[in-house]
Design an enzyme around this catalytic site. Structure first.
Site, PDB file in Angstrom:
ATOM      1  N   CYS A   1       1.970   3.637   1.920  1.00 13.24           N
ATOM      2  CA  CYS A   1       2.959   3.948   2.965  1.00 13.24           C
ATOM      3  C   CYS A   1       3.879   2.775   3.295  1.00 13.24           C
ATOM      4  CB  CYS A   1       2.244   4.437   4.219  1.00 13.24           C
ATOM      5  SG  CYS A   1       1.465   6.048   3.990  1.00 13.24           S
TER       6      CYS A   1
ATOM      7  N   ASN B   1       0.861  -1.191   0.000  1.00  9.16           N
ATOM      8  CA  ASN B   1       0.000   0.000   0.000  1.00  9.16           C
ATOM      9  C   ASN B   1       0.899   1.243   0.000  1.00  9.16           C
ATOM     10  OD1 ASN B   1       0.907  -0.037   2.667  1.00  9.16           O
ATOM     11  ND2 ASN B   1      -1.009   0.757   3.461  1.00  9.16           N
TER      12      ASN B   1
ATOM     13  N   GLU C   1       3.326  -0.186   4.677  1.00  8.87           N
ATOM     14  CA  GLU C   1       3.169  -1.052   5.851  1.00  8.87           C
ATOM     15  C   GLU C   1       2.419  -2.341   5.576  1.00  8.87           C
ATOM     16  OE1 GLU C   1      -0.345   1.875   6.479  1.00  8.87           O
ATOM     17  OE2 GLU C   1       1.557   1.779   5.407  1.00  8.87           O
TER      18      GLU C   1
END
Length: 357
Positions: free
Chosen positions: A42, A40, A44
């Site tokens: 970011c 995704n 994570e």
């Protein structure tokens, strides 16, 4: 690799993920469905095609009791909160309608969740631990290991009640599967733990330390949209559009030990002028300077080691910015990338101060 390093030094992009490590870990517990190609935005949550992420974060600061700087972490209460959060995130999957049938199938088939933490910086101050200390790094591993263990137990308990995730057969948990990795488990969710950036929810929770990041600043000016527009056009923003923020725990500590000096307002402005940091300030006791670290007080290596400590017991990925000073060299970026690889991180994002307008 050299091009990636140089561009990351120049602009902060691209980020880097170690895709082989991701696919050989619990980030991809269902390799029979395919290989993970990306995460995704970011970083994570590594995801299969069409797979959504469903995240929640526990505010670790709320689980520390006792006198400020001498507190203790309540693991019993934390464990109970993990079980509640896992059930809640499972309910989110159950009650949500995906916009496309492909997403619906992946969401309900793998039931991937991402339970993480925020307020790590606040928790450490309450405990009296320096952010980059070996003791804090060991505690990071212990805390995330505990959350990961309790999350799996809660997921398996829910599976007895509601059923295992539908793609369990052929997964890394299925001992009859060619992909079995030695750990038998029947969880409700293919993966359970994540460290997200928690930017907006950390602000909503009154935190200065989002995710597992150190503090952004101890005292600083926050601008609303109108003030930012004025600044963009070279104008002085109106005072009513500017807000002076002070770290609440630092304010409490300062009041208790009474090191305001001339006045609170003067001290806050001195900190703001000191790069939002209290380090090197004669008005602040040395122990307090060490406890209240901000991102730019720490070397890149310290940021990477904190990320690696949390990653060791996290199914999905860890979102963490490796903050570097403006004067950092290309070699500093290269060293951070190599250390992240050596310590077992699944990805890395560096940001050299001032490298973006």
């Amino acid at each position: 690799f050299e091009l990636i390093v140089e561009q990351a030094w120049r602009t902060g992009d691209p980020g880097l993920i170690f895709i082989d490590r991701i696919n050989d870990s619990l980030s991809n517990p269902t390799p029979a469905l395919g290989q993970i190609e990306s995460t995704n935005p970011c970083g994570e949550v590594p995801l299969l095609p069409w797979e959504p992420c469903n995240l929640g974060s526990l505010n670790l600061s709320n689980f520390v009791g006792g006198k400020l700087g001498e507190g203790s972490l309540d693991f019993e209460r934390l464990g109970a909160a993990v079980a509640t959060a896992v059930r809640f995130l499972d309910d989110v999957i159950e009650m949500s309608d995906a916009p496309l049938p492909e997403i619906e199938r992946m969401a309900k088939g793998n039931r991937r969740i991402g339970l993480g933490v925020m307020g790590w910086a606040e928790a450490l101050v309450k405990l009296g631990l320096e952010y980059e200390s070996p003791t804090a790094l060991k505690l990071a591993e212990r805390v995330m290991g505990f959350i990961d263990e309790k999350a799996l137990a809660a997921s398996e308990a829910l599976a007895v009640e509601r059923g295992v995730f539908p793609n369990w057969a052929g997964s890394v948990y299925d001992e009859k599967s060619p992909h079995f990795r030695g750990t038998k488990a029947r969880p409700r969710h293919c993966a359970r733990t994540t460290i997200a950036p928690t930017g907006t929810i950390a602000i909503a929770a009154g935190l200065q330390g989002s995710g597992i990041e150190p503090f952004f600043g101890i005292a600083y000016t926050r601008y609303n949209a109108r003030a930012l527009e004025a600044l963009k056009t070279g104008k002085e923003p109106s005072p009513e559009d500017c807000f002076f923020e002070v770290n609440p725990l630092f304010r409490e500590w300062a009041a208790r030990e009474d090191f305001f000096g001339l006045s609170e307002a003067v001290l806050w402005r001195l900190i703001d002028a000191n790069g939002k940091s209290v380090r090197g300030m004669k008005e602040i006791p040395e122990r307090v300077q060490k406890l209240f670290a901000i991102s730019h007080d720490l070397p890149g290596e310290a940021h990477v080691r904190v990320q690696a400590a949390f990653q060791r017991h996290t199914d999905n990925g860890v979102s963490k910015t490796i903050n570097l000073p403006h004067a950092a060299t290309i070699e500093d970026v290269r060293a951070a990338y190599r250390l992240a690889d050596r310590l077992g991180c699944k990805g890395i994002t560096v940001y050299r101060d001032g490298s973006k307008a």
